[in-house]
Design an enzyme around this catalytic site. Structure first.
Site, PDB file in Angstrom:
ATOM      1  N   ASP A 130      45.652  40.618  33.655  1.00  0.00           N
ATOM      2  CA  ASP A 130      46.425  40.006  34.736  1.00  0.00           C
ATOM      3  C   ASP A 130      46.661  38.530  34.447  1.00  0.00           C
ATOM      4  OD1 ASP A 130      46.358  42.401  36.060  1.00  0.00           O
ATOM      5  OD2 ASP A 130      44.669  41.840  37.347  1.00  0.00           O
TER       6      ASP A 130
HETATM    7  N1  URA Z   1      41.321  45.003  35.729  1.00  0.00           N
HETATM    8  C1  URA Z   1      42.031  44.173  36.520  1.00  0.00           C
HETATM    9  O1  URA Z   1      41.996  44.258  37.733  1.00  0.00           O
HETATM   10  N2  URA Z   1      42.777  43.227  35.912  1.00  0.00           N
HETATM   11  C2  URA Z   1      42.820  43.068  34.580  1.00  0.00           C
HETATM   12  O2  URA Z   1      43.505  42.172  34.086  1.00  0.00           O
HETATM   13  C3  URA Z   1      42.078  43.946  33.768  1.00  0.00           C
HETATM   14  C4  URA Z   1      41.330  44.918  34.371  1.00  0.00           C
END
Ligand code: URA
Length: 233
Positions: A105
């Site tokens: 993310d």
């Molecule tokens: N889980 C999440 O919520 N975000 C990420 O970037 C990776 C795994």
């Protein structure tokens, strides 16, 4: 297979053909211990020992980069509005057409793997591979001991049921290992137990660990050993 030395140095040391020819003419490249200053010399880099500045050149033509992704940067290869991880890399890497192996993310940090090896990328991200990913998670509260079982048994997140995940509750943070990579998965798993993730950092992808001395925004090429272990996964 025998190839021109400037072609070998260009593809394996990430230089343009002109740059490769220049370093060869300057006597920085050796074949089987003998300095070779002629870019047109033919060699077989899989059989002969080719060195650049005394270092053995990598025995793969693919590029594997690990980055400690900083927050605020997209783990995509291009975006009209936002800085991407590709923007953090020099042109000699980005011209190779890199792909991101498993996204993070925008607000997440930590280990990101980039490669032009499409086969490895597919293998590590395919749902069938179950490649484990380890995350350091800080939430707005701590999970309860019973949540360890909830994570292990699989959680119904509405659109899918998670595979068994390992939750380790530590002092002020948690470690979570999942073997799939659905959108916002860790955040959604924490939401399901009534917590909001405040910070998320990836520490490991399969056999590859984030080195403690790789600061956010920094990157480096994988060593041959690291590539070997990942490819064997
Ligand atoms: N889980 C999440 O919520 N975000 C990420 O970037 C990776 C795994």
């Amino acid at each position: 297979m025998k190839e021109r030395l400037d072609k070998i140095i260009s593809s394996r040391c990430l230089l343009t053909r002109t740059e490769a020819a220049k370093v060869i003419r300057r006597g920085r490249v050796s074949i089987d211990g003998q300095v070779c200053t002629k870019p047109e010399t033919k060699a077989d880099a899989d059989v002969q020992s080719v060195t650049f500045d005394g270092e053995a050149i990598r025995n793969t033509s693919y590029l594997y980069i690990m980055m400690n992704k900083p927050a605020g940067v997209l783990s995509a290869t291009e975006d009209k509005n936002c800085e991407t991880v590709i923007d953090l890399l020099p042109e000699e890497y980005t011209r190779r057409g890199l792909g991101v192996v498993g996204r993070l993310d925008k607000d997440a940090t930590g280990l990101l793997l980039l490669t032009d090896d499409g086969q490895l990328n597919h293998r590590l991200t395919s749902p069938k591979s179950h490649a484990p990913k380890l995350y350091h998670v800080v939430a707005d509260g701590m999970p309860k001991p019973a949540d360890v079982d909830t994570f292990a048994l699989g959680m119904d997140l509405g659109d899918f049921v998670t595979k068994s995940a390992r939750l380790t509750i530590c002092d002020g943070y948690s470690l979570v290992e999942i073997s799939e990579g659905k959108f916002h998965q860790v955040k959604r798993m924490f939401n399901k137990i009534g917590l909001n993730v405040v910070s998320l950092k990836r520490l490991k992808i399969a056999s590859l660990s984030l080195p403690p001395d790789l600061a956010e925004g920094e990157y480096r090429l994988l060593t041959d050993k690291e590539v070997e272990k990942l490819c064997a996964f």
